[in-house]
Design a protein around this motif. Structure first.
Motif, short mmCIF file in Angstrom:
data_model
loop_
_atom_site.label_atom_id
_atom_site.label_comp_id
_atom_site.label_asym_id
_atom_site.label_seq_id
_atom_site.Cartn_x
_atom_site.Cartn_y
_atom_site.Cartn_z
N GLY A 194 0.33 -0.64 10.06
CA GLY A 194 1.66 0.05 10.02
C GLY A 194 2.17 0.72 9.18
N TYR A 195 2.81 1.88 9.56
CA TYR A 195 3.34 2.84 8.44
C TYR A 195 4.65 3.24 9.06
CZ TYR A 195 1.97 7.41 10.32
OH TYR A 195 1.76 8.48 11.17
N ALA A 196 5.24 3.91 8.09
CA ALA A 196 6.65 4.59 8.58
C ALA A 196 6.58 6.02 7.93
CB ALA A 196 7.84 4.10 7.92
N GLU A 197 7.48 6.93 8.34
CA GLU A 197 7.55 8.20 7.79
C GLU A 197 8.91 8.51 7.77
OE1 GLU A 197 7.65 12.91 9.50
OE2 GLU A 197 5.47 11.71 9.42
N VAL A 198 9.20 8.56 6.39
CA VAL A 198 10.53 8.60 5.89
C VAL A 198 11.22 9.77 4.90
CG1 VAL A 198 9.87 6.89 4.10
CG2 VAL A 198 12.24 6.89 4.64
N ASP A 199 12.21 10.19 5.00
CA ASP A 199 12.93 11.18 4.22
C ASP A 199 13.77 10.36 3.01
OD1 ASP A 199 14.37 13.03 3.03
OD2 ASP A 199 14.71 14.25 4.72
N GLU A 200 13.17 10.06 2.18
CA GLU A 200 13.77 9.24 1.06
C GLU A 200 14.95 9.78 0.51
OE1 GLU A 200 11.42 7.35 -1.92
OE2 GLU A 200 9.67 7.15 -0.62
N LYS A 201 15.14 11.09 0.36
CA LYS A 201 16.35 11.60 -0.21
C LYS A 201 17.51 11.57 0.66
CE LYS A 201 14.21 15.20 -3.03
NZ LYS A 201 14.12 16.72 -3.44
N ASP B 92 15.93 10.36 15.11
CA ASP B 92 16.21 11.57 14.32
C ASP B 92 16.88 11.19 13.25
OD1 ASP B 92 18.74 10.36 15.10
OD2 ASP B 92 19.35 12.37 16.60
N GLY B 93 16.93 10.15 12.59
CA GLY B 93 17.22 9.66 11.42
C GLY B 93 16.48 9.80 10.19
N PRO B 94 16.75 9.33 8.82
CA PRO B 94 15.91 9.50 7.71
C PRO B 94 14.53 8.96 7.73
CG PRO B 94 18.45 8.91 7.10
CD PRO B 94 17.99 8.67 8.74
N ALA C 261 0.77 -1.29 -0.10
CA ALA C 261 -0.06 0.05 0.01
C ALA C 261 0.90 1.17 0.06
CB ALA C 261 -0.76 -0.03 1.33
N HIS C 262 2.37 1.18 0.33
CA HIS C 262 3.06 2.28 0.66
C HIS C 262 4.19 2.26 -0.39
CE1 HIS C 262 1.04 3.82 4.11
NE2 HIS C 262 0.90 2.55 4.56
N ASN C 263 4.78 1.27 -0.78
CA ASN C 263 5.76 1.07 -1.66
C ASN C 263 7.20 1.78 -1.15
OD1 ASN C 263 6.92 0.14 -3.96
ND2 ASN C 263 6.47 1.90 -5.21
N TYR C 264 7.44 1.44 0.17
CA TYR C 264 8.61 1.86 0.79
C TYR C 264 9.91 1.59 0.03
CZ TYR C 264 5.40 3.38 4.68
OH TYR C 264 4.36 3.77 5.34
N PRO C 265 11.04 2.25 0.31
CA PRO C 265 12.14 1.74 -0.35
C PRO C 265 12.46 0.50 0.56
CG PRO C 265 12.35 4.10 0.05
CD PRO C 265 11.02 3.59 0.60
N LEU C 266 13.37 -0.59 -0.03
CA LEU C 266 13.08 -1.82 0.40
C LEU C 266 13.91 -1.68 1.86
CD1 LEU C 266 13.27 -4.98 0.28
CD2 LEU C 266 15.64 -4.69 -0.58
N LEU D 268 22.53 7.03 2.64
CA LEU D 268 23.15 6.32 3.54
C LEU D 268 23.99 5.00 2.90
CD1 LEU D 268 20.38 5.89 6.30
CD2 LEU D 268 22.36 7.39 6.38
N LYS D 269 24.91 4.53 3.48
CA LYS D 269 25.68 3.43 2.76
C LYS D 269 25.10 2.15 3.45
CE LYS D 269 29.80 6.16 1.85
NZ LYS D 269 31.51 6.13 1.80
N SER D 270 24.86 2.29 4.43
CA SER D 270 24.18 1.08 5.22
C SER D 270 22.92 1.39 5.76
CB SER D 270 25.14 0.45 6.37
OG SER D 270 25.27 1.49 7.53
N HIS D 271 22.05 0.31 6.17
CA HIS D 271 20.68 0.52 6.48
C HIS D 271 20.33 -0.26 7.56
CE1 HIS D 271 20.98 1.51 2.23
NE2 HIS D 271 20.20 2.63 2.74
N GLY D 272 21.03 -0.44 8.71
CA GLY D 272 20.67 -1.11 9.88
C GLY D 272 19.92 -0.14 10.64
N LEU D 273 19.45 -0.61 11.92
CA LEU D 273 18.44 0.17 12.61
C LEU D 273 19.15 1.53 13.00
CD1 LEU D 273 15.70 0.22 14.36
CD2 LEU D 273 17.17 -0.89 16.41
#
Length: 321
Positions: free
Chosen positions: A101-108, A83-85, A45-50, A113-118
């Motif tokens: 559920g949903y997320a709020e994300v700054d895609e730019k 306070d991250g993306p 429903a949201h098509n977030y980045p992976l 980011l080079k890594s995507h851990g928590l």
């Protein structure tokens, strides 16, 4: 004496469920969760980045693992905020088995980011678990700092700090592939309940520490493919893991994606505002769009719709013949 086999449930899971269980004659309990249709509907429903979808799917599983004791009107909300993306991820589980559920994300910012851990995506922040049992029951909230490399690590910290309970948690999320274009997610938690009076419980096959360690070893033998496979029933899986000490299942709880939003609910919210405020919010086409961030649906209201919200129905005079 050979270990006793748990009663086999006649429930037919739809691969969106919570299966609570107990280790025989012990203070150890657990839950097994599997998500398929619900996690697919929520993420698509949201098509977030992976990376965002992966973290949200993990939080959906963890929230479901926590929700097994909800009352009839209860709602469990789990929010990871930083306070991250990814500014926050929020999941609701309702007593009827609905999950959203949903997320709020700054895609730019995320792209940089080079890594995507928590800690990369959420930054510095906290994990909040809110339990609202409805009615006159007192609302409970536990807040802990976001620590560790995954949301599962943060949940372990929550249990130790807020629940004074020791837990072992394993969560797996599988993203779609060319071979299987389906999101799948699942998890298992075992929880060591503190014994009243601080006395060590005695078990048929040894003391509490020994049984706890052995149960953890059995849980760690779980394969991700077993946890996610729709061909493996939760009852058979739990028996395979814990039959040496005995395991008992309680009633399986089904889950489905669902949202509390509706046009009627939106109308009630709008009526709490002033007519002038709503009319001033109309766009240049004379329309007001209300967006539900959970299900990503939109409700459209025209100037006439808003006027009708504040128009009292005419009273009809009834005369006797």
């Amino acid at each position: 004496m050979p270990p006793r086999q748990p009663p086999i449930s006649t429930d037919k899971p739809n691969n969106d469920f919570i299966q609570p269980f107990l280790i025989d004659r012990s203070a150890i309990r657990g839950r097994l969760v599997r998500l398929e249709t619900s996690v697919n509907n929520i993420l698509r429903a949201h098509n977030y980045p992976l990376p965002v979808s992966l973290h949200l799917a993990e939080q959906l599983v963890l929230a479901a693992l926590l929700s097994a004791t909800l009352s009839d009107d209860g709602i469990l909300t789990v929010q990871a905020k930083g306070d991250g993306p990814v500014r926050f991820i929020v999941v609701d589980v309702m007593a009827g088995g609905e999950i959203r559920g949903y997320a709020e994300v700054d895609e730019k910012a995320l792209e940089k980011l080079k890594s995507h851990g928590l800690r990369d995506v959420l930054g510095k922040g906290y994990l909040a678990v809110t339990l609202d049992q409805g009615g006159e029951a007192q609302r409970y909230q536990g807040i802990v700092e976001l620590t560790g490399d995954t949301l599962s690590d943060a949940f372990r910290g929550y249990f130790l700090q807020s629940q004074q309970a020791e837990v072992m948690v394993h969560v797996v999320v599988k993203s779609p592939s060319k071979k299987d274009n389906t999101w799948r997610a699942g998890g298992i938690i075992i929880e060591r309940i503190p014994v009243e009076g601080g006395k060590e419980a005695e078990f048929t096959l040894g003391g509490q520490d020994e049984l706890w360690g052995r149960t953890g070893l059995f849980m760690n033998s779980l394969k991700d493919t077993e946890l996610l496979s729709p061909q493996v029933t939760p009852q058979n899986l739990l028996y395979r893991l814990f039959n040496e000490d005995g395991v008992w299942v309680t009633r399986l709880q089904t889950l489905k994606n669902g949202c509390r939003c509706s046009r009627d609910r939106v109308k009630r919210v709008l009526k709490s505002l002033s007519k002038k405020e709503l009319l001033d919010s109309l766009d240049d086409k004379g329309k007001l769009t209300i967006h539900c961030q959970f299900c990503n649906k939109r409700e459209l209201f025209t100037r006439a719709d808003i006027t009708r919200l504040f128009t009292k129905p005419k009273r009809r005079n009834v005369t006797k013949d």
